[in-house]
Design a protein around this motif. Sequence first.
Motif, mmCIF file in Angstrom:
data_model
loop_
_atom_site.group_PDB
_atom_site.id
_atom_site.type_symbol
_atom_site.label_atom_id
_atom_site.label_comp_id
_atom_site.label_asym_id
_atom_site.label_seq_id
_atom_site.Cartn_x
_atom_site.Cartn_y
_atom_site.Cartn_z
ATOM 1 N N ALA A 269 0.849 -1.197 0.000
ATOM 2 C CA ALA A 269 0.000 0.000 0.000
ATOM 3 C C ALA A 269 0.881 1.242 0.000
ATOM 4 N N ARG A 270 0.508 2.214 -0.780
ATOM 5 C CA ARG A 270 1.268 3.470 -0.847
ATOM 6 C C ARG A 270 1.113 4.245 0.457
ATOM 7 N N PRO A 271 2.111 5.042 0.813
ATOM 8 C CA PRO A 271 2.046 5.804 2.069
ATOM 9 C C PRO A 271 0.791 6.680 2.194
ATOM 10 N N SER A 272 0.337 7.263 1.102
ATOM 11 C CA SER A 272 -0.864 8.102 1.181
ATOM 12 C C SER A 272 -2.093 7.273 1.555
ATOM 13 N N LEU A 273 -2.192 6.059 1.046
ATOM 14 C CA LEU A 273 -3.310 5.191 1.401
ATOM 15 C C LEU A 273 -3.183 4.728 2.846
ATOM 16 N N VAL A 274 -1.974 4.399 3.266
ATOM 17 C CA VAL A 274 -1.746 3.982 4.654
ATOM 18 C C VAL A 274 -2.166 5.103 5.602
ATOM 19 N N ARG A 275 -1.815 6.341 5.251
ATOM 20 C CA ARG A 275 -2.166 7.481 6.103
ATOM 21 C C ARG A 275 -3.680 7.636 6.220
ATOM 22 N N ILE A 276 -4.387 7.519 5.109
ATOM 23 C CA ILE A 276 -5.846 7.626 5.133
ATOM 24 C C ILE A 276 -6.445 6.481 5.941
ATOM 25 N N MET A 277 -5.887 5.298 5.794
ATOM 26 C CA MET A 277 -6.382 4.150 6.558
ATOM 27 C C MET A 277 -6.150 4.369 8.050
ATOM 28 N N HIS A 278 -5.032 4.977 8.401
ATOM 29 C CA HIS A 278 -4.750 5.265 9.810
ATOM 30 C C HIS A 278 -5.727 6.318 10.352
ATOM 31 N N ILE A 279 -5.954 7.370 9.590
ATOM 32 C CA ILE A 279 -6.856 8.445 10.018
ATOM 33 C C ILE A 279 -8.274 7.920 10.220
ATOM 34 N N THR A 280 -8.721 7.032 9.331
ATOM 35 C CA THR A 280 -10.095 6.516 9.412
ATOM 36 C C THR A 280 -10.231 5.306 10.335
ATOM 37 N N GLY A 281 -9.108 4.784 10.833
ATOM 38 C CA GLY A 281 -9.150 3.618 11.710
ATOM 39 C C GLY A 281 -9.185 2.294 10.966
ATOM 40 N N MET A 282 -9.116 2.334 9.636
ATOM 41 C CA MET A 282 -9.138 1.095 8.857
ATOM 42 C C MET A 282 -7.882 0.261 9.039
ATOM 43 N N ASP A 283 -6.826 0.871 9.545
ATOM 44 C CA ASP A 283 -5.601 0.101 9.752
ATOM 45 C C ASP A 283 -5.790 -0.956 10.835
#
Length: 154
Positions: A114-128
Amino acid sequence: MVRASRVGGDQAAPEEGDDGDVGAVIDLAHALQLELAYQVASDGKATVRVRGELDIATADQAYTYLRDVVDNQDGPVMMNLSELTFCDAAGLGVLARVAGHARRSGRSLKLTAARPSLVRIMHITGMDEAFPEVRNPALTVLNMPRQAAVAARG
């Protein structure tokens, strides 16, 4: 096993890939495109290649395809996101729905590359939390200076 389909609008036609991939090309209005293909290794692990844009225009077809891959595999399923160029809220919803479906089915589904931008969005939304494998300390360190620079400019 080689089985593939090309999906354009509402029509699908079988297509055989040269590399043994089983896939679908979702091509809507020729402007937005998403390619999904999977291969099953001899150890039973399936790897899905996601290429293009996972967004509101491709979400329903993508979910159907990914759910079918999860349902038809006995082994774990890995989703390689290295070629995912765009993912909106509907795309994140697809990832969450597929993860939930896999969990309820007792199947393993993991994301890779996963690209860093997607990882960041996943972290912000709690999807991580649904995909703990995307949490990578190296990516967090890379993102922090950019976040600090944006905050300093703001």
